[in-house]
Design an enzyme around this catalytic site. Structure first.
Site, PDB file in Angstrom:
ATOM      1  N   GLN A 175       6.602  67.092 -23.733  1.00  0.00           N
ATOM      2  CA  GLN A 175       5.509  66.119 -23.923  1.00  0.00           C
ATOM      3  C   GLN A 175       4.460  66.297 -22.820  1.00  0.00           C
ATOM      4  O   GLN A 175       3.250  66.287 -23.081  1.00  0.00           O
ATOM      5  CB  GLN A 175       6.076  64.700 -23.905  1.00  0.00           C
ATOM      6  N   SER A 201      16.742  56.570 -19.911  1.00  0.00           N
ATOM      7  CA  SER A 201      16.031  56.639 -21.184  1.00  0.00           C
ATOM      8  C   SER A 201      16.239  55.325 -21.910  1.00  0.00           C
ATOM      9  O   SER A 201      17.322  54.718 -21.800  1.00  0.00           O
ATOM     10  CB  SER A 201      16.614  57.784 -22.028  1.00  0.00           C
ATOM     11  N   VAL A 242      14.176  59.939 -13.156  1.00  0.00           N
ATOM     12  CA  VAL A 242      15.080  59.028 -12.437  1.00  0.00           C
ATOM     13  C   VAL A 242      16.432  59.106 -13.137  1.00  0.00           C
ATOM     14  O   VAL A 242      16.506  59.112 -14.373  1.00  0.00           O
ATOM     15  CB  VAL A 242      14.538  57.582 -12.457  1.00  0.00           C
ATOM     16  N   HIS A 300      10.489  54.002 -15.861  1.00  0.00           N
ATOM     17  CA  HIS A 300       9.102  53.534 -16.010  1.00  0.00           C
ATOM     18  C   HIS A 300       8.609  52.903 -14.701  1.00  0.00           C
ATOM     19  O   HIS A 300       7.444  53.042 -14.334  1.00  0.00           O
ATOM     20  CB  HIS A 300       8.997  52.499 -17.139  1.00  0.00           C
TER      21      HIS A 300
HETATM   22  O1  PAF Z   1       6.853  58.918 -23.733  1.00  0.00           O
HETATM   23  C1  PAF Z   1       6.583  57.951 -24.472  1.00  0.00           C
HETATM   24  O2  PAF Z   1       7.070  56.842 -24.285  1.00  0.00           O
HETATM   25  C2  PAF Z   1       5.658  58.162 -25.660  1.00  0.00           C
HETATM   26  O3  PAF Z   1       5.837  59.402 -26.231  1.00  0.00           O
HETATM   27  C3  PAF Z   1       4.173  57.899 -25.317  1.00  0.00           C
HETATM   28  C4  PAF Z   1       3.665  58.904 -24.291  1.00  0.00           C
HETATM   29  C5  PAF Z   1       3.994  56.508 -24.775  1.00  0.00           C
HETATM   30  C6  PAF Z   1       3.316  58.040 -26.573  1.00  0.00           C
HETATM   31  O4  PAF Z   1       3.681  57.130 -27.551  1.00  0.00           O
END
Ligand code: PAF
Length: 284
Positions: free
Chosen positions: A155, A187, A178, A39
């Site tokens: 996604q 994760s 990463v 993140h």
């Molecule tokens: O990747 C994620 O953490 C989730 O799927 C998201 C994009 C925040 C949607 O809830």
């Protein structure tokens, strides 16, 4: 500086309206919290391209196909705010369930063929939940750019089509995965692995790298490449293979032959934890 933690939609809209009036570019990183270095990479890329940075932290019940997974999902808001502070985030949007879903939603986004394979096949309704909450969050934040990790390749493909199909005025930016030094993709679910499970988990990346190697060396036979990669996972008895598949990148559909860039994607179970990963493979 500590980010402002905002919990209501009107408050966030007010801050964004002011930023946009001042012609500042608004960047958005949607998350479900339990923030880690993956993140942070999204935040760093966003920070470099935007004037104002919003991170949302919301565990979206609509995208969970198993109640135990939703229950066990780590919730660490205090630590998440610290990670955001270190990442130069201006606002953390952390709405309650009732703020996001005051009642059961009547309108949801049905995702077509992009959700037919890979995770979509094994997690019914998952991408409906993702697409619905991502559209809501994009409407709420009114951001110019949104950042998603390439680890969740399907996604990312769903979100790109969502924005295209609904003419959402936002740029979608994919950010490379990463990894730990042994290749394991970062994760939030890695936190759940025992020491033995953690040792076994990088097998998924090793299998995907076998696929990449074969494709790079000119093997265009999908069945052969998939079989070689699956074998790597089957040889590791501590994990269970859910799927390993070669797909094209735009709509993540299976291909007959590999004659352009493809994604080798897989999901495994390590004990009761499900892990996913993928590698982009370009034939020579
Ligand atoms: O990747 C994620 O953490 C989730 O799927 C998201 C994009 C925040 C949607 O809830």
């Amino acid at each position: 500086m500590a980010p402002e933690v905002i919990t209501t939609i009107p408050q966030l809209r007010d801050r964004v309206r002011r930023a946009r009036l001042a012609e500042r570019r608004v960047g958005f990183v949607p998350t479900m919290g339990a923030l880690h270095a993956g993140h942070r990479r999204l935040m760093d890329v966003a920070r470099g391209e935007c004037d104002v940075l919003i991170v949302s932290v919301f565990v979206n019940p609509l995208q969970f196909d198993r109640p135990d997974d939703l229950e066990q999902y780590p919730r660490t808001l205090e630590n998440d705010v610290d990670v955001c502070a270190a990442g130069g985030v201006d606002m953390v949007f952390a709405p309650s369930m009732s703020e996001m879903y005051p009642s059961d939603p009547v309108c949801v986004i049905e995702v077509g063929r992009v959700a037919d394979h890979l995770c979509g096949r094994f997690r019914p309704g998952h991408f409906r939940g993702v697409a619905t909450v991502v559209l809501k969050l994009m409407e709420i934040t009114q951001a110019d750019r949104a950042y998603f990790g390439e680890k969740d390749a399907q996604q990312l493909a769903v979100v790109r089509r969502l924005v295209e199909d609904f003419n959402v005025p936002i740029a979608i930016v994919g950010v490379p995965t990463v990894r730990e030094p042994d290749g394991l993709a970062l994760s939030s679910r890695n936190q759940r692995l025992s020491a033995d499970e953690r040792r076994a988990a990088p097998v998924l990346y090793r299998a995907l790298k076998v696929a990449e190697q074969l494709i790079r060396s000119g093997d265009g036979d999908v069945a052969q490449v998939e079989a070689a990669a699956r074998q790597v996972i089957e040889d590791e008895h501590a994990v269970r293979l859910e799927y390993l598949q070669i797909v094209e990148p735009r709509e993540v559909q299976p291909v007959d032959r590999i004659d352009g860039p493809v994604i080798a994607a897989g999901a495994i179970w390590v004990g009761s934890t499900r892990l996913i990963d993928n590698v982009i493979c370009v034939p020579r």
